[in-house]
Design an enzyme around this catalytic site. Structure first.
Site, PDB file in Angstrom:
ATOM      1  N   HIS A  85       0.863  -1.190   0.000  1.00 36.91           N
ATOM      2  CA  HIS A  85       0.000   0.000   0.000  1.00 36.91           C
ATOM      3  C   HIS A  85       0.895   1.234   0.000  1.00 36.91           C
ATOM      4  O   HIS A  85       1.594   1.499   0.983  1.00 36.91           O
ATOM      5  CB  HIS A  85      -0.892   0.012   1.233  1.00 36.91           C
ATOM      6  CG  HIS A  85      -1.902  -1.103   1.258  1.00 36.91           C
ATOM      7  ND1 HIS A  85      -2.623  -1.419   2.378  1.00 36.91           N
ATOM      8  CD2 HIS A  85      -2.310  -1.966   0.295  1.00 36.91           C
ATOM      9  CE1 HIS A  85      -3.433  -2.444   2.108  1.00 36.91           C
ATOM     10  NE2 HIS A  85      -3.259  -2.793   0.854  1.00 36.91           N
ATOM     11  N   ASP A 113      -6.745  -6.295   4.255  1.00 34.28           N
ATOM     12  CA  ASP A 113      -6.506  -6.560   2.838  1.00 34.28           C
ATOM     13  C   ASP A 113      -5.602  -7.773   2.697  1.00 34.28           C
ATOM     14  O   ASP A 113      -4.582  -7.882   3.385  1.00 34.28           O
ATOM     15  CB  ASP A 113      -5.864  -5.332   2.178  1.00 34.28           C
ATOM     16  CG  ASP A 113      -5.700  -5.490   0.678  1.00 34.28           C
ATOM     17  OD1 ASP A 113      -6.535  -6.198   0.074  1.00 34.28           O
ATOM     18  OD2 ASP A 113      -4.759  -4.918   0.125  1.00 34.28           O
TER      19      ASP A 113
END
Length: 379
Positions: A225, A321
């Site tokens: 990310h 995630d």
């Protein structure tokens, strides 16, 4: 009692704004502010905050130097604020290598399109850092930089120990971390290595990948990310430090053994079948997706291409995630591992796959590279 925060920035407006946001949360409390890095070093020792928010560009002493000095004298979780530029990306990566644990864009409109969401995210990041114990990585061997054709001789350099440092962990805890890898390989054959991570990931990925040999036998997909402005600089940094090749992934390229492909920030990376290997597909990030890139999306596509012949690892990060993508991979027989809680900056993503019973091993960061190499290489 709230998590104690020290706010460091040479802008009086930004100090005041960050302090207001932090104090809005009942679990947080600003106990001091500093206008430059030198003041930050002094106040970190005097006030003993649980979290420090730090600007990079400041007079007297810049944020990177301040991070190094604080980690030497008063180890504290540090959240950096940076600009979304190439120079900002490089400086932020330098700060993470110096010991900072996380970063956010300095412009709040770059954090989230909604003002309230941006405020909540900042508060969440500060709380996540404030709740963790500082972690001292084991000593690492010197890193030999990659030799390019124009170089005839490159001296050995010893990189600083990346990640926060502290003597807070006891010897038994350190021994437990060292022993947290699998004792022997399963003997399974693999076609790819997949690694997903978020907060704390740049440090963790650097620590793991710099231990891989140039002839690592599989392609590697990295999902971190990270903003679009940061992924080219991060891939370039890893490529310069690692024996394997590391690059920001491009649409249509065929994956090669001994090469790692970093998902571009703001985009989604998928895998398509292409002969005996896989081909990378880069798609524009859907505005409705929370994560761009998303570990779930890459893992899900890999489950269709590599079936069970992949080793997937979830490293430190906030949120969940990767859990559903890992579930799909496990459903077709893939091996799923997670980083352990003690060495995670934020035990969110690894905890999600562990609590769901998806991962089969929880492995400390100090042991992860060795465990991956033992499991996925032969001879």
């Amino acid at each position: 009692m709230g998590i104690k925060v020290l706010v460091v920035d040479d802008s009086s407006f930004f100090r005041r704004r960050v302090s207001e946001i932090v104090n809005q949360d009942s679990e947080l409390e600003v106990i001091g502010t500093a206008t430059n890095g030198a003041e930050a070093v002094k106040l970190a020792a005097q006030l003993k905050p649980q979290v420090i928010t730090m600007d990079i560009e400041m007079p007297v002493m810049d944020g990177i130097t301040a991070v190094k000095k604080i980690m030497e004298s008063s180890p504290t979780p540090i959240l950096m604020f940076s600009s979304l530029t190439h120079d900002g990306a490089k400086a932020t990566l330098d700060a993470l290598e110096a010991g900072a644990l996380d970063f956010l864009p300095k412009r709040f409109e770059d954090i989230a399109t909604n003002k309230d969401d941006a405020i909540k995210l900042l508060q969440q990041r500060v709380k996540a850092l404030g709740r963790r114990r500082m972690y001292r990585p084991a000593a690492r061997p010197a890193i030999q930089p990659k030799v390019t054709p124009t170089q005839t001789r490159t001296p050995s350099i010893s990189k600083p120990s990346i990640g926060a440092t502290s003597t807070a962990n006891t010897a038994p805890a350190a021994a437990a971390r060292r022993a947290s890898g699998p004792s022997r390989a399963s003997g399974k054959q693999y076609k790819a290595l997949l690694i997903g991570t978020s907060t704390g990931g740049p440090v963790a990925l650097q620590r793991i990948l710099t231990q891989f040999p140039a002839n690592y036998p599989h392609p590697i997909l990295l999902i971190q990310h990270m903003p679009a402005a940061f992924t080219p600089a991060f891939a370039s940094r890893l490529n310069g430090l690692c024996k394997i090749g590391v690059k920001e992934a491009e649409n249509g390229e065929v994956m090669r053994p001994g090469h790692a492909y970093l998902a571009p920030g703001g985009m989604q990376m998928m895998v398509e079948k292409s002969g005996a290997s896989g081909r990378i597909k880069i798609l524009a990030g859907n505005a409705d997706m929370n994560y761009k890139p998303s570990v779930d999306i890459t893992f899900a596509s890999a489950s269709k291409v590599f079936s069970g012949d992949s080793l997937a690892v979830i490293l430190t990060g906030m949120g969940a995630d990767g859990r559903e993508g890992a579930r799909m991979l496990k459903g077709v027989g893939a091996t799923i591992w997670a980083q352990d809680e003690a060495s995670s900056v934020v035990y969110g993503m690894p905890q999600a796959v562990t609590a769901a019973g998806i991962s089969t091993q929880s492995i400390g960061l100090d042991s992860m590279a060795e465990a991956i190499l033992r499991e996925s290489t032969r001879g």
